[in-house]
Design a protein around this motif. Structure first.
Motif, PDB file in Angstrom:
ATOM      1  N   TYR A   1      -6.304  -2.505   9.039  1.00 45.94           N
ATOM      2  CA  TYR A   1      -6.983  -1.223   9.216  1.00 45.94           C
ATOM      3  C   TYR A   1      -7.006  -0.844  10.680  1.00 45.94           C
ATOM      4  O   TYR A   1      -6.828  -1.685  11.564  1.00 45.94           O
ATOM      5  CB  TYR A   1      -8.406  -1.268   8.651  1.00 45.94           C
ATOM      6  CG  TYR A   1      -9.309  -2.231   9.360  1.00 45.94           C
ATOM      7  CD1 TYR A   1     -10.042  -1.830  10.482  1.00 45.94           C
ATOM      8  CD2 TYR A   1      -9.446  -3.540   8.923  1.00 45.94           C
ATOM      9  CE1 TYR A   1     -10.876  -2.718  11.144  1.00 45.94           C
ATOM     10  CE2 TYR A   1     -10.278  -4.431   9.573  1.00 45.94           C
ATOM     11  CZ  TYR A   1     -10.991  -4.006  10.684  1.00 45.94           C
ATOM     12  OH  TYR A   1     -11.813  -4.891  11.342  1.00 45.94           O
TER      13      TYR A   1
ATOM     14  N   CYS B   1       0.843  -1.184   0.000  1.00 44.07           N
ATOM     15  CA  CYS B   1       0.000   0.000   0.000  1.00 44.07           C
ATOM     16  C   CYS B   1       0.890   1.249   0.000  1.00 44.07           C
ATOM     17  O   CYS B   1       1.932   1.278   0.657  1.00 44.07           O
ATOM     18  CB  CYS B   1      -0.912  -0.008   1.228  1.00 44.07           C
ATOM     19  SG  CYS B   1      -2.088   1.363   1.248  1.00 44.07           S
ATOM     20  N   GLY B   2       0.458   2.269  -0.684  1.00 42.61           N
ATOM     21  CA  GLY B   2       1.229   3.499  -0.774  1.00 42.61           C
ATOM     22  C   GLY B   2       1.004   4.476   0.365  1.00 42.61           C
ATOM     23  O   GLY B   2       1.701   5.480   0.462  1.00 42.61           O
ATOM     24  N   CYS B   3       0.062   4.185   1.276  1.00 39.83           N
ATOM     25  CA  CYS B   3      -0.250   5.135   2.354  1.00 39.83           C
ATOM     26  C   CYS B   3       0.692   5.004   3.544  1.00 39.83           C
ATOM     27  O   CYS B   3       0.655   5.823   4.451  1.00 39.83           O
ATOM     28  CB  CYS B   3      -1.698   4.995   2.813  1.00 39.83           C
ATOM     29  SG  CYS B   3      -1.989   3.653   3.983  1.00 39.83           S
ATOM     30  N   GLY B   4       1.509   3.961   3.556  1.00 38.99           N
ATOM     31  CA  GLY B   4       2.409   3.750   4.678  1.00 38.99           C
ATOM     32  C   GLY B   4       1.950   2.675   5.637  1.00 38.99           C
ATOM     33  O   GLY B   4       2.662   2.324   6.572  1.00 38.99           O
ATOM     34  N   CYS B   5       0.766   2.103   5.396  1.00 41.32           N
ATOM     35  CA  CYS B   5       0.301   1.016   6.257  1.00 41.32           C
ATOM     36  C   CYS B   5       0.937  -0.293   5.800  1.00 41.32           C
ATOM     37  O   CYS B   5       1.607  -0.348   4.771  1.00 41.32           O
ATOM     38  CB  CYS B   5      -1.225   0.919   6.248  1.00 41.32           C
ATOM     39  SG  CYS B   5      -1.930   0.211   4.746  1.00 41.32           S
TER      40      CYS B   5
ATOM     41  N   SER C   1       1.813   0.540  10.475  1.00 38.36           N
ATOM     42  CA  SER C   1       2.874   0.337   9.498  1.00 38.36           C
ATOM     43  C   SER C   1       3.615  -0.988   9.642  1.00 38.36           C
ATOM     44  O   SER C   1       4.426  -1.331   8.787  1.00 38.36           O
ATOM     45  CB  SER C   1       3.872   1.494   9.569  1.00 38.36           C
ATOM     46  OG  SER C   1       4.425   1.573  10.870  1.00 38.36           O
TER      47      SER C   1
ATOM     48  N   GLU D   1      -5.393  -6.699   4.013  1.00 38.89           N
ATOM     49  CA  GLU D   1      -5.491  -5.309   4.454  1.00 38.89           C
ATOM     50  C   GLU D   1      -5.513  -5.236   5.971  1.00 38.89           C
ATOM     51  O   GLU D   1      -6.223  -5.987   6.632  1.00 38.89           O
ATOM     52  CB  GLU D   1      -6.763  -4.664   3.906  1.00 38.89           C
ATOM     53  CG  GLU D   1      -6.901  -3.220   4.298  1.00 38.89           C
ATOM     54  CD  GLU D   1      -8.073  -2.527   3.631  1.00 38.89           C
ATOM     55  OE1 GLU D   1      -8.408  -1.420   4.072  1.00 38.89           O
ATOM     56  OE2 GLU D   1      -8.657  -3.074   2.681  1.00 38.89           O
TER      57      GLU D   1
ATOM     58  N   SER E   1      -6.174   7.612  13.574  1.00 46.84           N
ATOM     59  CA  SER E   1      -5.814   8.422  12.412  1.00 46.84           C
ATOM     60  C   SER E   1      -4.463   8.030  11.821  1.00 46.84           C
ATOM     61  O   SER E   1      -4.141   8.406  10.705  1.00 46.84           O
ATOM     62  CB  SER E   1      -5.798   9.907  12.785  1.00 46.84           C
ATOM     63  OG  SER E   1      -4.852  10.135  13.817  1.00 46.84           O
ATOM     64  N   GLU E   2      -3.679   7.261  12.558  1.00 46.63           N
ATOM     65  CA  GLU E   2      -2.370   6.833  12.086  1.00 46.63           C
ATOM     66  C   GLU E   2      -2.454   5.432  11.477  1.00 46.63           C
ATOM     67  O   GLU E   2      -3.014   4.528  12.083  1.00 46.63           O
ATOM     68  CB  GLU E   2      -1.362   6.819  13.237  1.00 46.63           C
ATOM     69  CG  GLU E   2      -1.064   8.191  13.798  1.00 46.63           C
ATOM     70  CD  GLU E   2      -0.398   9.104  12.774  1.00 46.63           C
ATOM     71  OE1 GLU E   2       0.506   8.649  12.048  1.00 46.63           O
ATOM     72  OE2 GLU E   2      -0.818  10.274  12.694  1.00 46.63           O
ATOM     73  N   PRO E   3      -1.862   5.233  10.294  1.00 46.88           N
ATOM     74  CA  PRO E   3      -1.862   3.879   9.717  1.00 46.88           C
ATOM     75  C   PRO E   3      -0.963   2.948  10.530  1.00 46.88           C
ATOM     76  O   PRO E   3       0.011   3.383  11.147  1.00 46.88           O
ATOM     77  CB  PRO E   3      -1.303   4.087   8.307  1.00 46.88           C
ATOM     78  CG  PRO E   3      -0.555   5.363   8.356  1.00 46.88           C
ATOM     79  CD  PRO E   3      -1.188   6.201   9.431  1.00 46.88           C
TER      80      PRO E   3
END
Length: 114
Positions: free
Chosen positions: A96, A40-44, A104, A94, A100-102
């Motif tokens: 989740y 994933c590109g969001c950092g998670c 990682s 995935e 508010s913080e992924p």
């Protein structure tokens, strides 16, 4: 480029697939053929998963669609994982969180509950 699933990803992916129903059983059987094909590109810590379609037949379609399986973490309590499929093959694990913080990094699989 595809690479072997990291051990923490493979162990986490196995937990939501522990049911004995035909879909979970077939998806669990794909694990030895699964490879990490993206992140994933969001950092998670979410990962794209690919399975060699010639090595194993597709799983039956889940009666409820995607996610094919899910589970939650006992710690932290506001997080969980979902297993997605495409055309009967594992395609995404995935992670989740309600914060508010992924997330990682993968939490220890012993904290994943069904």
């Amino acid at each position: 480029m595809a690479e072997p699933l990291p051990l923490d990803v493979a162990a986490t992916l196995n937990v939501p697939l522990t049911d004995s129903d035909p879909v979970s059983s077939a998806l669990r059987a794909q694990l030895p053929y699964a490879r990490l094909v993206g992140r994933c590109g969001c950092g998670c810590a979410t990962v794209d998963v690919g399975v060699d379609h010639t090595a194993f037949p597709p799983a039956p379609a889940p009666a409820h669609g995607n996610p094919a399986a899910d589970a939650w973490y006992a710690e932290p309590e506001d997080a969980g994982v979902m297993v997605f499929t495409k055309d009967g093959y594992l395609s995404l694990l995935e992670i989740y969180s309600a914060s508010s913080e992924p997330i990682s990094t993968w939490r220890e699989p012993r904290f994943v509950e069904r």
